[in-house]
Design a protein around this motif. Sequence first.
Motif, PDB file in Angstrom:
ATOM      1  N   GLU A  12     -92.712  27.599  30.296  1.00  0.00           N
ATOM      2  CA  GLU A  12     -93.752  26.963  31.280  1.00  0.00           C
ATOM      3  C   GLU A  12     -95.065  26.116  30.582  1.00  0.00           C
ATOM      4  OE1 GLU A  12     -95.085  30.338  33.606  1.00  0.00           O
ATOM      5  OE2 GLU A  12     -93.117  30.381  34.924  1.00  0.00           O
ATOM      6  N   ASP A  13     -95.192  26.296  29.510  1.00  0.00           N
ATOM      7  CA  ASP A  13     -96.067  25.476  28.823  1.00  0.00           C
ATOM      8  C   ASP A  13     -95.619  23.988  28.363  1.00  0.00           C
ATOM      9  OD1 ASP A  13     -95.076  26.380  26.575  1.00  0.00           O
ATOM     10  OD2 ASP A  13     -96.937  27.178  25.897  1.00  0.00           O
ATOM     11  N   GLY A  14     -94.545  23.999  28.495  1.00  0.00           N
ATOM     12  CA  GLY A  14     -93.845  22.818  28.009  1.00  0.00           C
ATOM     13  C   GLY A  14     -93.439  22.791  26.393  1.00  0.00           C
ATOM     14  N   SER A  15     -93.566  23.661  25.721  1.00  0.00           N
ATOM     15  CA  SER A  15     -93.205  24.046  24.430  1.00  0.00           C
ATOM     16  C   SER A  15     -91.734  23.944  24.385  1.00  0.00           C
ATOM     17  CB  SER A  15     -93.542  25.166  23.670  1.00  0.00           C
ATOM     18  OG  SER A  15     -94.849  25.382  23.841  1.00  0.00           O
ATOM     19  N   SER A  16     -91.160  23.416  23.250  1.00  0.00           N
ATOM     20  CA  SER A  16     -89.841  23.081  22.958  1.00  0.00           C
ATOM     21  C   SER A  16     -89.058  24.222  22.163  1.00  0.00           C
ATOM     22  CB  SER A  16     -89.535  21.792  22.312  1.00  0.00           C
ATOM     23  OG  SER A  16     -89.777  21.647  20.874  1.00  0.00           O
ATOM     24  N   ALA A  17     -88.107  24.281  22.287  1.00  0.00           N
ATOM     25  CA  ALA A  17     -87.282  25.369  21.479  1.00  0.00           C
ATOM     26  C   ALA A  17     -87.535  25.095  20.048  1.00  0.00           C
ATOM     27  CB  ALA A  17     -85.795  25.479  21.761  1.00  0.00           C
ATOM     28  N   LEU A  18     -87.597  23.856  19.571  1.00  0.00           N
ATOM     29  CA  LEU A  18     -87.664  23.483  18.196  1.00  0.00           C
ATOM     30  C   LEU A  18     -89.197  23.730  17.867  1.00  0.00           C
ATOM     31  CD1 LEU A  18     -86.733  22.288  15.624  1.00  0.00           C
ATOM     32  CD2 LEU A  18     -87.324  20.103  16.438  1.00  0.00           C
ATOM     33  N   ASN A  19     -90.065  23.509  18.513  1.00  0.00           N
ATOM     34  CA  ASN A  19     -91.616  23.851  18.244  1.00  0.00           C
ATOM     35  C   ASN A  19     -91.673  25.233  18.025  1.00  0.00           C
ATOM     36  OD1 ASN A  19     -92.232  21.363  18.046  1.00  0.00           O
ATOM     37  ND2 ASN A  19     -93.312  21.325  20.200  1.00  0.00           N
ATOM     38  N   THR A  20     -91.134  26.160  19.049  1.00  0.00           N
ATOM     39  CA  THR A  20     -91.186  27.824  18.924  1.00  0.00           C
ATOM     40  C   THR A  20     -90.567  28.175  17.626  1.00  0.00           C
ATOM     41  OG1 THR A  20     -90.786  27.510  21.275  1.00  0.00           O
ATOM     42  CG2 THR A  20     -90.476  29.541  20.138  1.00  0.00           C
ATOM     43  N   LEU A  21     -89.562  27.533  17.182  1.00  0.00           N
ATOM     44  CA  LEU A  21     -88.696  28.001  15.994  1.00  0.00           C
ATOM     45  C   LEU A  21     -89.605  27.648  14.824  1.00  0.00           C
ATOM     46  CD1 LEU A  21     -86.118  29.321  15.171  1.00  0.00           C
ATOM     47  CD2 LEU A  21     -84.951  27.034  14.960  1.00  0.00           C
ATOM     48  N   VAL A  22     -90.125  26.474  14.641  1.00  0.00           N
ATOM     49  CA  VAL A  22     -90.971  26.218  13.620  1.00  0.00           C
ATOM     50  C   VAL A  22     -92.046  27.222  13.588  1.00  0.00           C
ATOM     51  CG1 VAL A  22     -92.380  24.374  12.691  1.00  0.00           C
ATOM     52  CG2 VAL A  22     -90.370  23.839  13.488  1.00  0.00           C
ATOM     53  N   SER A  23     -92.811  27.546  14.479  1.00  0.00           N
ATOM     54  CA  SER A  23     -93.811  28.533  14.679  1.00  0.00           C
ATOM     55  C   SER A  23     -93.399  29.633  14.123  1.00  0.00           C
ATOM     56  CB  SER A  23     -94.331  28.535  16.030  1.00  0.00           C
ATOM     57  OG  SER A  23     -93.699  29.266  16.920  1.00  0.00           O
ATOM     58  N   VAL A  24     -92.330  30.050  14.494  1.00  0.00           N
ATOM     59  CA  VAL A  24     -92.031  31.411  13.839  1.00  0.00           C
ATOM     60  C   VAL A  24     -91.603  31.415  12.398  1.00  0.00           C
ATOM     61  CG1 VAL A  24     -90.152  33.167  13.944  1.00  0.00           C
ATOM     62  CG2 VAL A  24     -91.015  32.198  16.107  1.00  0.00           C
ATOM     63  N   ILE A  25     -90.865  30.285  11.995  1.00  0.00           N
ATOM     64  CA  ILE A  25     -90.495  30.131  10.247  1.00  0.00           C
ATOM     65  C   ILE A  25     -91.844  29.886   9.754  1.00  0.00           C
ATOM     66  CG2 ILE A  25     -89.474  28.616   8.967  1.00  0.00           C
ATOM     67  CD1 ILE A  25     -87.373  28.065  10.869  1.00  0.00           C
ATOM     68  N   SER A  26     -92.875  29.344  10.199  1.00  0.00           N
ATOM     69  CA  SER A  26     -94.184  29.135   9.645  1.00  0.00           C
ATOM     70  C   SER A  26     -95.171  30.411   9.468  1.00  0.00           C
ATOM     71  CB  SER A  26     -94.822  27.927  10.187  1.00  0.00           C
ATOM     72  OG  SER A  26     -93.844  26.765  10.192  1.00  0.00           O
ATOM     73  N   ASP A  27     -94.865  31.371  10.402  1.00  0.00           N
ATOM     74  CA  ASP A  27     -95.571  32.508  10.298  1.00  0.00           C
ATOM     75  C   ASP A  27     -95.371  33.386   9.359  1.00  0.00           C
ATOM     76  OD1 ASP A  27     -96.426  35.239  11.461  1.00  0.00           O
ATOM     77  OD2 ASP A  27     -97.688  33.842  12.694  1.00  0.00           O
ATOM     78  N   GLU A  28     -96.344  33.764   8.525  1.00  0.00           N
ATOM     79  CA  GLU A  28     -95.791  34.666   7.479  1.00  0.00           C
ATOM     80  C   GLU A  28     -95.343  36.092   7.965  1.00  0.00           C
ATOM     81  OE1 GLU A  28     -95.556  35.971   3.453  1.00  0.00           O
ATOM     82  OE2 GLU A  28     -96.305  33.993   4.281  1.00  0.00           O
ATOM     83  N   GLU A  29     -95.996  36.638   9.067  1.00  0.00           N
ATOM     84  CA  GLU A  29     -95.614  38.042   9.656  1.00  0.00           C
ATOM     85  C   GLU A  29     -94.225  37.823  10.289  1.00  0.00           C
ATOM     86  OE1 GLU A  29     -97.234  41.663  12.372  1.00  0.00           O
ATOM     87  OE2 GLU A  29     -98.732  40.283  11.234  1.00  0.00           O
ATOM     88  N   ARG A  30     -94.340  36.777  11.355  1.00  0.00           N
ATOM     89  CA  ARG A  30     -93.251  37.054  12.462  1.00  0.00           C
ATOM     90  C   ARG A  30     -91.885  36.283  11.769  1.00  0.00           C
ATOM     91  NH1 ARG A  30     -94.376  33.528  17.189  1.00  0.00           N
ATOM     92  NH2 ARG A  30     -95.324  31.960  15.907  1.00  0.00           N
TER      93      ARG A  30
END
Length: 142
Positions: A89-107
């Motif tokens: 709903e916030d307009g985030s894309s699947a790609l942005n979501t995926l990059v945020s996960v890959i870039s997060d040390e824990e997640r």
Amino acid sequence: DEGLEEDLERTLGKAFGQLNTTDRLLNDCEPNLDHIPGNLPRYGLVVTRERYWMANLDFVRGLITSQPSLPTLVISIDELEALVALNLEDGSSALNTLVSVISDEERSKWMLDASIDWTGAARNPIIDEAWRRLPFGQGGDR
């Protein structure tokens, strides 16, 4: 377990090797890849047919000889399908979501399902309509 290590080498090790080869070719400015911008960040994604439980954990990765040379996430095809169908709903894309996960040390060590906050996800009307058209569809629910 020797069988596990052989399986990891055969599957994930091979995939990591392929990612490393492509990363090296991009770094070396391989002419056949000159259409890919070299100034953008690179991430690796290994997609498996079935869920490869714990494949992102350090101790499992440590059993594999070939390590990825770039931030890499192992996900299953059903996780990729859910991610692509994700309509935040916030307009985030699947790609942005995926990059945020890959870039997060824990997640980046978790399964993709556990690393995404699905509470902001809206129903995807295209997927819902496709399910409604199937003889066994139940109003978009799977």
